[in-house]
Scaffold this motif. Structure first.
Motif, PDB file in Angstrom:
ATOM      1  N   SER A  87       2.611  -8.487 -11.166  1.00 12.14           N
ATOM      2  CA  SER A  87       1.284  -8.953 -10.744  1.00 12.14           C
ATOM      3  C   SER A  87       0.239  -8.768 -11.823  1.00 12.14           C
ATOM      4  O   SER A  87      -0.745  -9.491 -11.865  1.00 12.14           O
ATOM      5  N   GLY A 132       0.515  -2.510  -5.362  1.00 14.01           N
ATOM      6  CA  GLY A 132      -0.051  -3.552  -6.215  1.00 14.01           C
ATOM      7  C   GLY A 132      -0.637  -4.716  -5.432  1.00 14.01           C
ATOM      8  O   GLY A 132      -0.820  -5.814  -5.976  1.00 14.01           O
ATOM      9  N   SER A 134      -3.712  -5.343  -4.198  1.00  6.45           N
ATOM     10  CA  SER A 134      -4.988  -5.891  -4.676  1.00  6.45           C
ATOM     11  C   SER A 134      -4.789  -6.636  -5.991  1.00  6.45           C
ATOM     12  O   SER A 134      -5.382  -7.696  -6.210  1.00  6.45           O
ATOM     13  N   ILE A 175      -1.918  -2.581   4.938  1.00  5.71           N
ATOM     14  CA  ILE A 175      -1.481  -1.348   4.264  1.00  5.71           C
ATOM     15  C   ILE A 175      -0.644  -0.543   5.251  1.00  5.71           C
ATOM     16  O   ILE A 175      -1.108  -0.198   6.330  1.00  5.71           O
TER      17      ILE A 175
HETATM   18  N1  LIG Z   1       2.808  -2.480 -14.813  1.00  6.53           N
HETATM   19  C1  LIG Z   1       2.367  -3.010 -13.674  1.00  6.53           C
HETATM   20  N2  LIG Z   1       1.374  -2.410 -13.009  1.00  6.53           N
HETATM   21  C2  LIG Z   1       0.958  -2.963 -11.855  1.00  6.53           C
HETATM   22  C3  LIG Z   1       1.521  -4.147 -11.338  1.00  6.53           C
HETATM   23  N3  LIG Z   1       0.906  -4.441 -10.169  1.00  6.53           N
HETATM   24  C4  LIG Z   1      -0.022  -3.481  -9.977  1.00  6.53           C
HETATM   25  N4  LIG Z   1       0.005  -2.582 -10.989  1.00  6.53           N
HETATM   26  C5  LIG Z   1      -0.823  -1.352 -11.118  1.00  6.53           C
HETATM   27  O1  LIG Z   1      -0.524  -0.512 -10.012  1.00  6.53           O
HETATM   28  C6  LIG Z   1      -1.680   0.198  -9.595  1.00  6.53           C
HETATM   29  C7  LIG Z   1      -1.924  -0.041  -8.115  1.00  6.53           C
HETATM   30  O2  LIG Z   1      -2.281  -1.400  -7.911  1.00  6.53           O
HETATM   31  P1  LIG Z   1      -3.225  -1.866  -6.718  1.00  6.53           P
HETATM   32  O3  LIG Z   1      -3.321  -3.333  -6.783  1.00  6.53           O
HETATM   33  O4  LIG Z   1      -4.472  -1.074  -6.701  1.00  6.53           O
HETATM   34  O5  LIG Z   1      -2.334  -1.414  -5.467  1.00  6.53           O
HETATM   35  P2  LIG Z   1      -2.638  -1.578  -3.919  1.00  6.53           P
HETATM   36  O6  LIG Z   1      -1.334  -1.840  -3.263  1.00  6.53           O
HETATM   37  O7  LIG Z   1      -3.725  -2.549  -3.679  1.00  6.53           O
HETATM   38  O8  LIG Z   1      -3.119  -0.113  -3.588  1.00  6.53           O
HETATM   39  P3  LIG Z   1      -3.960   0.454  -2.338  1.00  6.53           P
HETATM   40  O9  LIG Z   1      -5.340  -0.074  -2.474  1.00  6.53           O
HETATM   41  O10 LIG Z   1      -3.851   1.950  -2.552  1.00  6.53           O
HETATM   42  O11 LIG Z   1      -3.287   0.039  -1.073  1.00  6.53           O
HETATM   43  C8  LIG Z   1      -2.811  -0.294 -10.484  1.00  6.53           C
HETATM   44  O12 LIG Z   1      -2.978   0.632 -11.530  1.00  6.53           O
HETATM   45  C9  LIG Z   1      -2.304  -1.626 -11.014  1.00  6.53           C
HETATM   46  O13 LIG Z   1      -2.842  -1.943 -12.268  1.00  6.53           O
HETATM   47  C10 LIG Z   1       2.601  -4.766 -12.071  1.00  6.53           C
HETATM   48  O14 LIG Z   1       3.206  -5.773 -11.687  1.00  6.53           O
HETATM   49  N5  LIG Z   1       2.959  -4.141 -13.225  1.00  6.53           N
END
Ligand SMILES: Nc1nc2c(ncn2[C@@H]2O[C@H](COP(=O)(O)OP(=O)(O)OP(=O)(O)O)[C@@H](O)[C@H]2O)c(=O)[nH]1
Length: 286
Positions: A87, A132, A134, A175
């Protein structure tokens, strides 16, 4: 984001997802490609029931690509649709709409045959914290930021994000909680950074990580910490790493807290390269 999951919160999270299921055609279940099993919600099948679903193995850039392939084959053999994505960089995302179209083809063909006006596929993303969600929504939204808040028949409060012409995504993801009652799952969630303030002991997490590296990626472990052989005794292993990396306290003694912290930090930050902590074989053994 740190969420304290108590039974009341779990029930509320479940209720929210169940409510939104009524609005959508398909669920994108976002999991961490490094721990596809441990990063799932334990009740997901029960919660989403027969709603069509695509499993998105996110953060595939941080996962072992050979193991990601095994996971994709495993899902395929079970008749499930799974796609590996990143993502952050946006790779694999073109398959998201294509996969949904394929899964929903019959439903949309039936609607067409009944003379119902063609519309975009409606979808939502669900996943545990830090999966990930968001990042993925923002990535997809960038393609076409337009939102359609007043789609007829849809609750006004719901915001839809248009992804091209053929997909509309709920802007708030579902979530759900992970399976943290299981100690081993907790270790993996901690090693991948899904849970930071952990009730588990940092020494246990670092040791779990080291022993996993020893089993699956011994050369990477030896190379990183300059080990000729990997000591069987835990203390010797920590001593070797701590002294090589200068994790010391007064009198030249090894600082085990610092050593454990260093190991966990380095595993989380890809210093050992892309890692996957579970394989579909473990799944079939259960
Ligand atoms: N390397 C990498 N990092 C990712 C990827 N997708 C998300 N991240 C990282 O993972 C972390 C969490 O991503 P978010 O999008 O905040 O996750 P979320 O599921 O929305 O998290 P919550 O708000 O806690 O529910 C962030 O630091 C992102 O930059 C990916 O495909 N690759």
């Amino acid at each position: 984001m740190t969420i304290q999951w108590f039974p009341g919160h779990m029930a509320k999270a479940r209720r929210q997802v169940t409510e939104k299921l009524k609005l959508i055609d398909i669920v994108y279940e976002l999991v961490d490609a490094r721990i596809p099993s441990s990063s799932r919600n334990p009740m997901i099948d029960e919660i989403i029931q027969h709603k069509p679903r695509i499993i998105l193995l996110n953060k595939s850039d941080m996962a072992d690509s050979a193991k990601t392939k095994q996971w994709l084959d495993y899902y395929k053999a079970q008749g499930k649709t799974a796609i590996a994505i990143n993502s952050q960089a946006g790779s694999g995302l073109h398959q998201i709409t294509a996969g949904a179209k394929e899964l929903l083809k019959e439903k949309f063909d039936r609607m067409k045959a009944k003379g119902i006006k063609p519309r975009a596929i409606r979808a939502m993303i669900v996943g545990i914290p830090n999966a990930g969600k968001s990042t993925l929504i923002n990535r997809l939204a960038k393609k076409n930021i337009a939102r359609t808040g007043n789609t007829p028949g849809v609750t006004k409060a719901q915001q839809w994000i248009k992804v091209g012409k053929e997909l509309e995504l709920l802007d708030t993801p579902g979530i759900l909680w992970p399976k943290f009652e299981d100690q081993e799952v907790g270790m993996k969630l901690a090693l991948t950074g899904a849970i930071k303030d952990t009730l588990l002991n940092l020494h246990d997490i670092s040791l779990y990580g080291l022993r996993y590296l020893e089993k699956e990626y011994p050369d990477r472990l030896k190379e990183r910490y300059n080990l000729e052989a990997i000591p069987e005794e835990t203390v010797e292993l920590f001593d070797a790493i701590g002294s090589f990396r200068g994790c010391l306290r007064g009198g030249g003694l090894i600082d085990y807290d610092k050593t454990a912290e260093l190991i966990v930090r380095e595993i989380r930050s890809e210093k050992f390269g892309p890692l996957t902590f579970e394989s579909p074989d473990d799944e079939t053994k259960q």
